[in-house]
Design a protein around this motif. Structure first.
Motif, PDB file in Angstrom:
ATOM      1  N   GLY A 136      66.626  -0.552 -38.349  1.00 58.83           N
ATOM      2  CA  GLY A 136      67.428  -0.540 -39.568  1.00 58.83           C
ATOM      3  C   GLY A 136      68.597  -1.500 -39.536  1.00 58.83           C
ATOM      4  N   VAL A 185      60.380   3.657 -35.264  1.00 61.58           N
ATOM      5  CA  VAL A 185      61.281   3.570 -36.412  1.00 61.58           C
ATOM      6  C   VAL A 185      62.681   3.933 -35.943  1.00 61.58           C
ATOM      7  N   SER A 215      60.381  -0.980 -36.567  1.00 62.96           N
ATOM      8  CA  SER A 215      61.308  -1.098 -37.690  1.00 62.96           C
ATOM      9  C   SER A 215      62.691  -0.695 -37.199  1.00 62.96           C
ATOM     10  N   GLY A 235      66.722   8.990 -35.941  1.00 60.74           N
ATOM     11  CA  GLY A 235      67.359   9.216 -37.229  1.00 60.74           C
ATOM     12  C   GLY A 235      68.676   8.479 -37.399  1.00 60.74           C
ATOM     13  N   LYS A 236      69.051   8.325 -38.643  1.00 58.27           N
ATOM     14  CA  LYS A 236      70.277   7.627 -39.020  1.00 58.27           C
ATOM     15  C   LYS A 236      71.479   8.167 -38.256  1.00 58.27           C
ATOM     16  N   LYS A 247      60.931   8.108 -33.489  1.00 55.57           N
ATOM     17  CA  LYS A 247      61.683   7.946 -34.729  1.00 55.57           C
ATOM     18  C   LYS A 247      63.098   8.403 -34.441  1.00 55.57           C
ATOM     19  N   GLU A 263      66.337   4.157 -37.606  1.00 57.15           N
ATOM     20  CA  GLU A 263      67.029   4.118 -38.896  1.00 57.15           C
ATOM     21  C   GLU A 263      68.399   3.444 -38.760  1.00 57.15           C
ATOM     22  N   ASP A 264      69.139   3.352 -39.856  1.00 52.03           N
ATOM     23  CA  ASP A 264      70.435   2.661 -39.902  1.00 52.03           C
ATOM     24  C   ASP A 264      71.495   3.335 -39.028  1.00 52.03           C
ATOM     25  N   PRO A 269      68.910  12.897 -37.159  1.00 55.93           N
ATOM     26  CA  PRO A 269      70.030  12.075 -37.623  1.00 55.93           C
ATOM     27  C   PRO A 269      71.366  12.579 -37.050  1.00 55.93           C
TER      28      PRO A 269
END
Length: 162
Positions: free
Chosen positions: A71, A109, A69, A129-130, A127, A111-112, A146
């Protein structure tokens, strides 16, 4: 199944495979996929989903594995590998190629608003983070906070954007 928004720009030299197991690739609005990007369905049943306004640069390889995924507004520089699967190897009586794949660590993952520098390797269970920045040639296999700025191999925190 491929679901590609009509405003996405995919180079004619990109290679986005079709899944034989029913997994999907979804590419959002205004996302750009450059030449020599490879999206391959291997190692699991996960989908590959890329949000809007993202840019995947030349030479990036994405193995779907347990799912990837990405973002919106994500920048992935040249020659990165995203591998959301791992080969099993624990039985010394069997060749690795005959042992299949390990259990999922959760896929990948991103993120944006993330920037991933050239030559990075992102593994199953990562993962990001944004707003994080991942320095060139880094290896990511866990959670990145993030807005963190990371560089090295293995990842080392060197600061924050905010």
């Amino acid at each position: 199944m491929k679901i590609i928004h009509e405003s996405a720009k995919i180079s004619s030299l990109a290679d986005i495979e079709d899944s034989v197991r029913g997994s999907r690739v979804v590419i959002g609005e205004r996302t750009m996929i450059d030449s020599f990007v490879k999206i391959k369905f291997a190692g699991g049943l996960g989908d590959v989903v890329i949000g809007e306004d993202s840019y995947i640069n030349s030479g990036v390889v994405v193995y779907s594995g347990n799912g990837v995924s990405i973002g919106s507004r994500v920048l992935i520089a040249a020659n990165c590998t995203l591998a959301a699967a791992n080969h099993e190897y624990k039985d010394p009586e069997r060749c690795i190629v005959d042992q299949g794949f390990m259990e999922s660590r959760g896929g990948i993952v991103i993120e944006d608003d993330v920037w991933i520098g050239a030559g990075c390797v992102i593994l199953d269970g990562a993962k990001i983070g944004k707003g994080a920045v991942i320095g060139a040639m880094s290896l990511v296999r866990g959670e990145i906070e993030p807005y963190g700025i990371y560089a090295g191999n293995p990842i080392q925190r060197i600061g924050f954007r905010k």
